[in-house]
Enzyme design. Structure first.
Site, PDB file in Angstrom:
ATOM      1  N   ASP A 306       0.830  -1.201   0.000  1.00  0.00           N
ATOM      2  CA  ASP A 306       0.000   0.000   0.000  1.00  0.00           C
ATOM      3  C   ASP A 306       0.865   1.252   0.000  1.00  0.00           C
ATOM      4  O   ASP A 306       1.393   1.651   1.041  1.00  0.00           O
ATOM      5  CB  ASP A 306      -0.955   0.021   1.204  1.00  0.00           C
ATOM      6  CG  ASP A 306      -1.955   1.170   1.081  1.00  0.00           C
ATOM      7  OD1 ASP A 306      -1.853   1.926   0.100  1.00  0.00           O
ATOM      8  OD2 ASP A 306      -2.832   1.301   1.947  1.00  0.00           O
TER       9      ASP A 306
HETATM   10  C1  NOJ Z   1      -3.264   4.424   0.278  1.00  0.00           C
HETATM   11  C2  NOJ Z   1      -4.562   3.804   0.710  1.00  0.00           C
HETATM   12  O1  NOJ Z   1      -4.419   3.235   1.988  1.00  0.00           O
HETATM   13  C3  NOJ Z   1      -5.082   2.733  -0.235  1.00  0.00           C
HETATM   14  O2  NOJ Z   1      -6.375   2.399   0.155  1.00  0.00           O
HETATM   15  C4  NOJ Z   1      -5.014   3.185  -1.657  1.00  0.00           C
HETATM   16  O3  NOJ Z   1      -5.509   2.183  -2.505  1.00  0.00           O
HETATM   17  C5  NOJ Z   1      -3.572   3.530  -1.996  1.00  0.00           C
HETATM   18  N1  NOJ Z   1      -3.116   4.617  -1.143  1.00  0.00           N
HETATM   19  C6  NOJ Z   1      -3.376   3.925  -3.456  1.00  0.00           C
HETATM   20  O4  NOJ Z   1      -3.906   5.176  -3.697  1.00  0.00           O
END
Ligand code: NOJ
Length: 763
Positions: A306
């Protein structure tokens, strides 16, 4: 190679996604495993490709870059700006597996052409994005839509979302969020389905089915990514990114089931969560990403990090430096890195030095290629990269109508004293007061990466359209969202005095929930409470419309209002959907997917908690597990929601008081519409396991029935309980059913009804 987009599934799925639900529907129990999950572990095509890949190309297949705003990097006269040129070069060298949040389908197509025609092995890119509750047509935020308690509806909006997203060049969405969230301080409560694992499972699998459609290779199939794996909803204190201390039994009982349900419904990817569980960050958690996911569940898809979460292993204090972080993440089973490029930077040297085994890298690459193959990208790299569809498949009238339907079905009526609602369309002077009445910016809610703000219908517009020109309407903001307005309260009070009924639209702004938006006080901001207090003092019938991404603590002036309505963030058709319900064109039918506490200090607060050794009396003297200042009961419990009629539940009846293992139990109750309006009831089946080696929740949802009732009509709702419904996670972390004593009740919400006992004997 370019093939046609003429897949029969494309038109079939477009035809069917808007089909309505039946009057009496059941949310189903899981789906057969997806064909691609059963594909052989070694695929000759992928093995041949793997043999030809250099370590840099392998690392490239495991690396995805963020691309928000990339479309702006194309200069019409001079061509690509330097930052874009670097990306194009990386693609040509086979150093990138794909991009996420790119905003230009034509550019996407050009990049794909470079990947397949110019890179040495011609491996296609994959385009991902955070398409959470719609692309240009915004549906209610996921928590709001979950209040429909209607998995079929969630599937239809996910399908409509997939059609728009794939028309915009997106092949993979980082959704659905399936985190079970029991602390309303956590901002990301808004992204999931609330506090209940059973409901969470049904909605998770429905959204996966909706995004992906029946055929992953279809041009309008959007690969799903249930996230965030795992335990993210349990961050301590509800503070985003915080540590989560979850016993293995609770992890398996509460947090993992929606993931398993998603994979059983065909999801081929998941995203590692930012949090640690018991000190091990998910991105480097071998137990989660490999032992459970690949070992126990035989998951054959890929895990993505993530947004730099592999780098965060250093910040957690779990890895010494970037290279160590990459080593730990890849070894744990996190196959793909998004955003930071650390895999590309460190994997080759880690392999060359012998610290990282080539076999581990190969397995990660295999998983990525297998997913690309399952999407049909090798045969048709240009799938979902057809700029013509931008003109035909975005904001289609059926999708907009579906957004309105989903909006009104997500609305929850908490209170309706003296039937102040529905409001008559004429004959009463209305005052619409509050910072959200004319506001467009907060209609859609958090997590719209490519929003179409101007198409959002404001509340004022919705009301004017419903009432027609010349309606007696006063419209007064009264205050800003978090600040007073000079003379605002005086103007609001004057408008309230002149009105027969006041409608106050108050609550949270978009940026008060979502990622990084946890709140210590889950309250309506003070300037708005001052406004509500002043208007309430006028003494006119008052309807409160709440805008919110979570359950809130409500001030007295709201609690004492004649009507309280949850409207969440309803998306593009917000104003129309609210007006549909307010004026009775559609009766409210939503149910709370999260409990409303009496006070914020009760959080984490959820209905299905374990019993203590000193269970509190809900009312009465302060004894047992309770706070001094407040009753332990919810202000509004999970599952609560009113319509415009009244219903009566007959006693819960069971087929037999004792069944044997292997037998099923029929449970039924008669529900009667005792009022004068049509009614949509959501009957809920709850069980309790009385004695267990791990103390069980005081109630647990196991089924739902939707029933439409004419005034005076009755219906019998019936459920069949099986041993599987009575299973729980034991101390050895295995799930099984024990013989013993149980309770069951069919009720309108989690706090209602009288449970009746039954016994389960050994076979
Ligand atoms: C951080 C977030 O926690 C996640 O949900 C998201 O998909 C990613 N960034 C990508 O933008």
């Amino acid at each position: 190679m370019e093939t046609t987009n003429d897949n029969p599934q494309f038109s079939a799925s477009r035809r069917t996604f808007l089909a309505g639900s039946m009057a009496v529907t059941t949310i189903g129990f899981g789906m057969p495993a997806f064909a691609a999950m059963r594909a052989p572990a070694t695929d000759p095509f992928i093995e041949r490709l793997l043999k030809r890949m250099t370590i840099e190309e392998k690392a490239g297949q495991l690396t995805m870059n963020g691309a928000l705003g990339i479309g702006r990097l194309v200069n019409p006269t001079t061509g690509p700006e330097p930052a874009l040129q670097t990306t194009l070069d990386q693609i040509a060298q086979g150093r990138l597996t794909g991009l996420f949040n790119a905003d230009d389908v034509k550019l996407g197509r050009t990049m794909q052409q470079i990947a397949v025609e110019k890179s040495r092995l011609g491996i296609p890119l994959i385009f991902a994005a955070d398409i959470i509750h719609g692309l240009k047509t915004a549906f209610p935020v996921p928590l709001g839509e979950s209040a429909s308690f209607d998995a079929g509806l969630c599937e239809r909006t996910a399908r409509a979302t997939a059609i728009e997203a794939t028309a915009f060049g997106v092949q993979w969405t980082f959704a659905p969020a399936v985190d079970i969230a029991r602390d309303q301080r956590w901002g990301r409560v808004v992204e999931g389905a609330g506090e209940d694992p059973w409901l969470g499972c049904r909605i998770a699998e429905a959204r996966v089915r909706g995004f992906q459609g029946a055929d992953l290779r279809a041009n309008d199939s959007l690969l799903a990514c249930p996230k965030h794996f795992a335990g993210y909803g349990a961050v301590q204190g509800g503070m985003d990114y915080n540590t989560a201390d979850i016993p293995e039994t609770t992890l398996r009982e509460v947090h993992l089931p929606p993931f398993k349900a998603s994979f059983d419904a065909g999801a081929l990817t998941t995203m590692a969560s930012f949090n640690d569980t018991g000190g091990v960050p998910s991105t480097g958690n071998h137990h989660l990403l490999t032992d459970i996911l690949r070992g126990e569940w035989a998951f054959r898809g890929l895990v993505v990090s993530d947004f730099n979460s592999e780098k965060e292993l250093v910040d957690h204090g779990y890895a010494a430096d970037e290279a160590d972080a990459v080593l730990k993440a890849v070894t744990a089973g996190c196959d793909m890195s998004i955003q930071g490029g650390l895999y590309l930077k460190h994997i080759p040297a880690l392999v060359q030095s012998g610290r990282l085994k080539m076999a581990v890298v190969d397995e990660a690459v295999r998983r990525v290629l297998r997913v690309k193959k399952a999407l049909g990208l090798f045969e048709n790299p240009y799938r979902s990269l057809d700029p013509a569809r931008m003109g035909t498949d975005i904001r289609r009238p059926e999708a907009v109508a579906l957004a309105r339907e989903a909006g009104r079905k997500s609305i929850v009526l908490l209170k309706n004293e003296r039937n102040v609602l529905p409001l008559p369309k004429s004959g009463k002077a209305l005052a619409l007061i509050g910072p959200f009445v004319t506001d467009r910016n907060n209609a859609l809610g958090p997590w719209m990466v490519f929003p179409d703000m101007k198409s959002a219908v404001t509340f004022e517009q919705g009301v004017r359209d419903a009432l027609g020109a010349g309606a007696a309407l006063a419209v007064v903001p009264g205050c800003g969202i978090e600040r007073p307005l000079h003379g605002g309260i005086d103007a609001a009070v004057a408008a309230a005095r002149a009105a027969d009924v006041v409608v106050l639209y108050v609550g949270e702004a978009t940026n008060m929930s979502g990622e990084g938006a946890s709140r210590a006080d889950i309250t309506i901001p003070k300037p708005q409470v001052d406004l509500i207090d002043a208007v309430a003092a006028v003494g006119k019938p008052m309807v409160i419309l709440l805008k919110h991404g979570r359950a809130l603590e409500l001030p007295n002036s709201v609690k004492n209002a004649q009507a309280i309505v949850c409207t969440w963030f309803l998306g593009s058709e917000s104003g129309n959907a609210i007006a549909d319900v307010l004026f009775g064109d559609h009766a409210p039918q939503g149910r709370l997917p999260v409990s409303f506490p009496r006070r914020a200090g009760q959080e984490p607060f959820y209905y299905n908690h374990r019993s203590t050794g000193r269970p509190s009396l809900v009312e009465g003297p302060p004894v047992g597990a309770r706070y001094r200042e407040v009753s332990t009961s919810a202000l509004y419990p999970f599952g609560h929601g009113l319509g415009y009629s009244t219903v009566a539940y007959g006693a819960t009846e069971i087929g037999r008081p004792r069944i044997r293992m292997g037998e099923s139990l029929s449970v039924k109750a008669r529900i009667t519409n005792t009022g004068t309006a049509k009614h949509h009831e959501v009957a809920q089946l709850y069980i309790r396991i009385r004695v267990a080696e791990i103390v069980q929740p005081i109630r647990a949802l196991k089924g739902i029935r939707h029933v439409d009732l004419e005034p005076g009509a009755s219906a019998d709702v019936e459920f069949t309980l099986t041993a599987q419904d009575l299973a729980y996670v034991h101390a050895d972390t295995r799930t099984r059913t024990d013989p013993g004593a149980f309770e069951v009740v069919i009720a309108p919400n989690s706090a209602a009804g009288t449970p009746i006992p039954f016994l389960l004997a050994a076979a």
